[in-house]
Design an enzyme around this catalytic site. Structure first.
Site, PDB file in Angstrom:
ATOM      1  N   GLU A  58       0.843  -1.077   0.092  1.00 15.49           N
ATOM      2  CA  GLU A  58       0.023  -0.198  -0.103  1.00 15.49           C
ATOM      3  C   GLU A  58       0.701   1.158  -0.082  1.00 15.49           C
ATOM      4  O   GLU A  58       0.654   2.111   0.980  1.00 15.49           O
ATOM      5  CB  GLU A  58      -1.193   0.055   1.231  1.00 15.49           C
ATOM      6  CG  GLU A  58      -2.059  -0.864   0.917  1.00 15.49           C
ATOM      7  CD  GLU A  58      -3.386  -0.864   1.686  1.00 15.49           C
ATOM      8  OE1 GLU A  58      -3.278   0.061   2.342  1.00 15.49           O
ATOM      9  OE2 GLU A  58      -4.246  -1.877   1.632  1.00 15.49           O
TER      10      GLU A  58
HETATM   11  C1  LIG Z   1       2.891  -9.474   0.695  1.00 13.05           C
HETATM   12  C2  LIG Z   1       2.575  -8.709  -0.328  1.00 13.05           C
HETATM   13  C3  LIG Z   1       1.157  -8.352  -0.796  1.00 13.05           C
HETATM   14  C4  LIG Z   1       0.800  -7.499  -1.924  1.00 13.05           C
HETATM   15  N1  LIG Z   1      -0.459  -7.418  -2.213  1.00 13.05           N
HETATM   16  C5  LIG Z   1      -0.906  -6.572  -3.279  1.00 13.05           C
HETATM   17  C6  LIG Z   1      -2.346  -6.949  -3.896  1.00 13.05           C
HETATM   18  O1  LIG Z   1      -3.164  -7.602  -3.487  1.00 13.05           O
HETATM   19  N2  LIG Z   1      -2.419  -6.156  -5.267  1.00 13.05           N
HETATM   20  C7  LIG Z   1      -1.558  -5.429  -5.721  1.00 13.05           C
HETATM   21  O2  LIG Z   1      -1.722  -5.143  -6.759  1.00 13.05           O
HETATM   22  N3  LIG Z   1      -0.181  -5.371  -5.274  1.00 13.05           N
HETATM   23  C8  LIG Z   1       0.165  -6.138  -4.065  1.00 13.05           C
HETATM   24  N4  LIG Z   1       1.549  -6.003  -3.438  1.00 13.05           N
HETATM   25  C9  LIG Z   1       2.350  -5.142  -4.242  1.00 13.05           C
HETATM   26  C10 LIG Z   1       2.853  -4.021  -3.630  1.00 13.05           C
HETATM   27  O3  LIG Z   1       1.833  -2.809  -3.651  1.00 13.05           O
HETATM   28  C11 LIG Z   1       4.165  -3.509  -3.916  1.00 13.05           C
HETATM   29  O4  LIG Z   1       5.162  -4.504  -3.404  1.00 13.05           O
HETATM   30  C12 LIG Z   1       4.710  -2.144  -3.604  1.00 13.05           C
HETATM   31  O5  LIG Z   1       3.864  -1.537  -4.390  1.00 13.05           O
HETATM   32  C13 LIG Z   1       6.212  -1.800  -4.012  1.00 13.05           C
HETATM   33  O6  LIG Z   1       6.485  -2.466  -5.201  1.00 13.05           O
HETATM   34  P1  LIG Z   1       7.775  -3.243  -5.341  1.00 13.05           P
HETATM   35  O7  LIG Z   1       8.002  -4.428  -4.398  1.00 13.05           O
HETATM   36  O8  LIG Z   1       7.980  -3.723  -6.709  1.00 13.05           O
HETATM   37  O9  LIG Z   1       9.139  -2.370  -5.105  1.00 13.05           O
HETATM   38  P2  LIG Z   1       9.826  -1.410  -6.046  1.00 13.05           P
HETATM   39  O10 LIG Z   1       8.839  -0.634  -6.770  1.00 13.05           O
HETATM   40  O11 LIG Z   1      10.749  -2.236  -6.938  1.00 13.05           O
HETATM   41  O12 LIG Z   1      10.626  -0.440  -4.941  1.00 13.05           O
HETATM   42  C14 LIG Z   1      11.934  -0.800  -4.592  1.00 13.05           C
HETATM   43  C15 LIG Z   1      12.165   0.471  -3.482  1.00 13.05           C
HETATM   44  O13 LIG Z   1      12.365   1.479  -4.027  1.00 13.05           O
HETATM   45  C16 LIG Z   1      11.649   2.665  -3.510  1.00 13.05           C
HETATM   46  N5  LIG Z   1      11.385   3.648  -4.640  1.00 13.05           N
HETATM   47  C17 LIG Z   1      10.392   3.398  -5.564  1.00 13.05           C
HETATM   48  N6  LIG Z   1      10.365   4.672  -6.438  1.00 13.05           N
HETATM   49  C18 LIG Z   1      10.844   5.510  -5.462  1.00 13.05           C
HETATM   50  C19 LIG Z   1      10.948   7.037  -5.503  1.00 13.05           C
HETATM   51  N7  LIG Z   1      10.430   7.668  -6.644  1.00 13.05           N
HETATM   52  N8  LIG Z   1      11.336   7.496  -4.497  1.00 13.05           N
HETATM   53  C20 LIG Z   1      11.858   6.921  -3.490  1.00 13.05           C
HETATM   54  N9  LIG Z   1      12.069   5.570  -3.276  1.00 13.05           N
HETATM   55  C21 LIG Z   1      11.411   4.861  -4.261  1.00 13.05           C
HETATM   56  C22 LIG Z   1      10.452   1.939  -2.962  1.00 13.05           C
HETATM   57  O14 LIG Z   1       9.987   2.486  -1.792  1.00 13.05           O
HETATM   58  C23 LIG Z   1      11.062   0.603  -2.314  1.00 13.05           C
HETATM   59  O15 LIG Z   1      11.714   0.768  -1.162  1.00 13.05           O
HETATM   60  C24 LIG Z   1       1.706  -6.778  -2.479  1.00 13.05           C
HETATM   61  C25 LIG Z   1       2.977  -7.040  -2.233  1.00 13.05           C
HETATM   62  C26 LIG Z   1       3.559  -7.839  -1.074  1.00 13.05           C
HETATM   63  C27 LIG Z   1       5.128  -8.118  -1.108  1.00 13.05           C
END
Ligand SMILES: Cc1cc2nc3c(=O)[nH]c(=O)nc-3n(C[C@H](O)[C@H](O)[C@H](O)COP(=O)(O)OP(=O)(O)OC[C@H]3O[C@@H](n4cnc5c(N)ncnc54)[C@H](O)[C@@H]3O)c2cc1C
Length: 788
Positions: free
Chosen positions: A465
């Site tokens: 989220e």
């Molecule tokens: C257990 C679990 C349940 C989930 N459930 C759902 C679901 O039901 N539906 C759904 O659609 N998604 C779901 N998600 C997805 C979740 O919303 C994403 O994991 C989240 O949006 C982050 O994306 P990412 O993991 O690809 O990290 P990335 O986008 O690769 O980010 C990596 C890091 O970079 C940072 N970052 C990225 N961009 C910036 C920026 N511009 N400035 C500063 N920092 C930045 C992030 O904060 C993070 O620390 C779930 C994820 C998990 C792990």
């Protein structure tokens, strides 16, 4: 006597002349527009960072609430006190005490997370039958129609027991199909799906994230192409959708899959627009081509989570949430609904983990002794217990106030981000501290470990989220500045106005309002800083013990408003790239929100005197953190002259805050290790199964037994000091109480008290051991098939 005129020095005359000319210039509107606003308007338009539609929709989504007051420098305390205290109806209270209690009792987290890798079928059925999946669905559709606060209470309590249980309930009630259907669904979709969702006949999931688009969710590559196809034997207008999504909670067991993808209409079947934009559809899990069922394994949290894929899956336009009229509206829909879900889910579940930690670790620290003293009485351990107690009070206050905002009809986009970020970060600290206090007991997993799973799963809340680093760096101040500022949004809208003349008029008005506002905040901040904020009026009836915090917060609010404006002026669009500065500005706004939530809780709960150590420590700590964030911004200002000036305005007489006192910390720690009404309030609505067989229940029983035994122990120690056991060298090794009983130092009844304490203490400090293969061969039972 002669009349003499003291001649003004020439330079003063010149300055006065310039000032008068300036005042004349800004008072004559056409002149000021031509000479000041027009050139500035041109520069502003050039430096305004470009913004995509999706960015604009995200920024403008939701409403501004209490954070608006904090942002603008003059919080209206009367208004804050007047926000109604969130309360449960009799029906909601009964649900919490009965159905939620039963669901918790049915769930054995070790069994769920180590043997089954899923809730058992009976628990799944129970939560479906009792309406847990439809907490937010109105009664007219067969849901429970509970308030946001009740929803939050349910999530909090479930989370004190098991993350699998909590998350399985959380997702259907958070941003997902039900919320989207309620706001945007067609009548037909609502009438079909909502009653089925409410009764758990449908299990929903919502899929946005893809391998290539996580944080940057607006750039999902998943796509649909408008085309004709066959549906239920007829040719209809529809779309062929291709997606590859991951991390989707409940996807492996869902019966309807919410899907976000970008819709294209290359053949113009819907109109002129080729790239229609992000669209949300609801697809039955058994629709041909839908691939769900595989699972991820998120840090031993066994709630259902997995990928979903589909290639060229044909679906009719009726699958779109809201029908064909809502094509391309998906991003706006998601952003508008995000605030409500984000206000509740993670703030509540993480508060639940914090409350459980406060109760169980506090109890453990009294039961567990080393060096002949309860470990919770050592100053070093006290430090950790203090953070656990004060942060738990603060996060509970924050999630309550934020849920209350949703019940007032707000969609608080900035506040929900603050609550999500700070409650999960503080809960992480609470659980980490808890792990340190209980030592090896937390590290060795097994049925008697009550904290290890929470420790493992804390990073999940940090990531979902809106991942926390991104939320802090981009959202808290970035969105806060635009949404809460009285003039910035008006200036931006003026710059984007295609009618340049009308834009200039609006810009001129906003600009001069803005200048006056900035000067006023700067002067207020300086004045309050010089007077140590002693004379700041507080327009509400507040407890004398906390009045200074209201005054200091008003001062910080003015200083923040001034700093925010100067930063936007000096750094302009560059602030978007300078994430560290933006993050620190967001920290100040956030700490102010957390402090006000803490003060509101104290007020709403009837100013409980015994809670004051918790309030004092939590507020001092947050004030100190806000002060450090001010320093962090000023020290890293690119322009050192401006930094010097800001420092003089904001801290004219130095810093008002030091770290919270050890004495107050001691009182907080004591509160955690002694049963009391304050301790019960702090850990209220934690699920406790008061049986020796339950790890948290055993701690509660052992804590009572420990207190009962303390007077007897004191007697034994006296006798020991007097040398009564000197000729019994084994007495002190294992059971000095037995020796004391034999030596008639204590009575049989007293000996029983100590024996019971020993019995319960030994259960509490026990850690599990397993066969050499860790039970893999014996325990390799298949996870129960999906519960639907
Ligand atoms: C257990 C679990 C349940 C989930 N459930 C759902 C679901 O039901 N539906 C759904 O659609 N998604 C779901 N998600 C997805 C979740 O919303 C994403 O994991 C989240 O949006 C982050 O994306 P990412 O993991 O690809 O990290 P990335 O986008 O690769 O980010 C990596 C890091 O970079 C940072 N970052 C990225 N961009 C910036 C920026 N511009 N400035 C500063 N920092 C930045 C992030 O904060 C993070 O620390 C779930 C994820 C998990 C792990």
């Amino acid at each position: 006597m002669t009349n003499s005129v003291i001649p003004l020095p020439a330079v003063t005359l010149v300055l006065l002349g310039v000032l008068l000319a300036f005042v004349a210039l800004i008072s004559i509107r056409p002149l000021r527009r031509a000479l000041i606003s027009r050139p500035l308007f041109g520069i502003y338009k050039r430096i305004l960072p470009s913004m995509s539609d999706t960015e604009r929709e995200a920024l403008e989504a939701g409403t501004v609430w209490w954070e608006g007051d904090l942002f603008r420098g003059k919080p209206d305390w009367k208004k804050m006190h007047a926000y109604p205290k969130p309360v449960l109806t009799a029906e909601e209270r009964s649900f919490l005490d009965n159905e939620v209690e039963t669901a918790c009792r049915m769930t054995n987290d070790w069994d769920v997370s180590h043997h089954r890798y899923d809730l058992d079928a009976e628990t799944w059925q129970y939560i479906k039958d009792k309406g847990f999946l439809g907490l937010i669905i109105p009664k007219k559709y067969g849901g429970l129609g509970y308030s946001a606060y009740a929803h939050s209470q349910v999530m909090t309590k479930l989370s004190t027991r098991s993350s699998a249980l909590a998350v399985s309930v959380m997702v259907p009630n958070s941003l997902g199909p039900a919320e989207l259907l309620l706001h945007y669904g067609t009548e037909e979709q609502k009438n079909h799906y909502l009653p089925r969702l409410a009764k758990g006949l449908e299990v929903p999931a919502f899929a946005l994230t893809s391998p290539w688009a996580g944080s940057d969710a607006a750039s999902i590559p998943d796509f649909g192409v408008v085309c004709k196809g066959t549906w239920q034997g007829k040719e209809v207008l529809g779309m062929r959708v291709t997606w590859d999504k991951r991390y989707i909670t409940l996807a492996p067991v869902c019966t309807i899959l919410g899907l976000a993808f970008r819709l294209y209409d290359p053949d113009g079947l819907l109109g002129d627009k080729k790239d229609i934009g992000i669209t949300c559809a609801l697809v039955p899990h058994d629709h041909p081509g839908v691939d769900v069922g595989r699972r991820h394994f998120p840090l031993n949290a066994v709630f259902m989570n997995g990928p979903t894929r589909g290639k060229d899956v044909f679906m009719p336009l009726d699958f779109i949430i809201g029908g064909p009229a809502m094509v391309g509206q998906g991003w706006r829909m998601l952003m508008e609904c995000l605030a409500a879900g984000r206000s509740i889910s993670l703030p509540s579940s993480n508060t639940g983990m914090a409350k459980m930690t406060a109760r169980a670790v506090g109890g453990y620290a009294r039961v567990r002794s080393q060096f002949k003293m309860a470990v919770g009485k050592f100053e070093g351990v006290e430090e950790a217990l203090t953070r656990i107690g004060a942060y738990t009070y603060l996060v509970d206050a924050t999630r309550t106030m934020t849920a209350g905002a949703v019940d007032l009809g707000e969609k608080p986009s900035v506040v929900s981000a603050i609550a999500k970020y700070h409650v999960t970060e503080r809960a992480r600290k609470v659980v980490n501290d808890g792990m340190d206090v209980i030592g090896g007991k937390g590290i060795c997993l097994g049925p008697s470990n009550f904290l290890g799973r929470a420790y493992q799963q804390i990073p999940i809340g940090i990531t979902v989220e809106g991942a926390n680093i991104l939320t802090r760096s981009l959202i808290l101040f970035g969105q806060g500045a635009i949404r809460c500022h009285p003039y910035v949004l008006a200036e931006m809208r003026a710059a984007q106005n295609p009618n340049a003349a009308a834009g200039l008029l609006d810009f001129d008005k906003a600009l001069f309002g803005h200048v006056g506002y900035t000067i006023k905040n700067g002067l207020r901040a300086l004045g309050m800083g010089l007077a140590g904020s002693h004379f700041v009026g507080v327009n509400a009836d507040v407890a004398p013990e906390v009045k200074r915090y209201y005054q200091q917060l008003t001062r910080f609010s003015s200083a923040f408003a001034f700093l925010a404006d100067v930063s936007m002026l000096v750094l302009g669009g560059g602030l978007k790239r300078r994430e560290k500065l933006s993050a620190r500005l967001g920290d100040i706004l956030s700490q102010m929100y957390l402090i006000s939530a803490t003060l509101k809780r104290f007020q709403d709960e009837g100013r409980q005197k015994d809670d004051l150590p918790l309030v004092h420590w939590a507020v001092w700590d947050a004030m100190y953190q806000a002060q450090e964030a001010f320093d962090g911004v000023i020290a890293n200002y690119p322009n050192k002259l401006v930094a010097w000036f800001l420092n003089r305005i904001i801290f004219p007489l130095g810093h008002p805050y030091v770290v919270p006192s050890d004495d107050v910390g001691h009182q907080v720690a004591k509160l955690l290790i002694n049963p009391s009404a304050a301790r019960e309030r702090l850990a209220s609505d934690t699920f406790v199964d008061r049986r020796e067989e339950d790890p948290v229940g055993a701690i509660e029983l052992a804590l009572e037994a420990t207190l009962a035994a303390e007077a007897v122990e004191a007697k034994i120690r006296e006798a020991e000091k007097a040398g009564r056991f000197d000729n019994n060298p084994l007495a002190n090794v294992r059971d000095i109480a037995h020796a004391a009983f034999e030596a008639k130092v204590i009575s049989a009844a007293e000996y029983d008290v100590v024996k019971r304490r020993n019995h319960l203490r030994d259960i509490v400090i026990r850690v599990d051991d397993f066969p050499f293969d860790l039970g893999v061969a014996g325990a390799a039972q298949p996870a129960e098939k999906k519960a639907a």
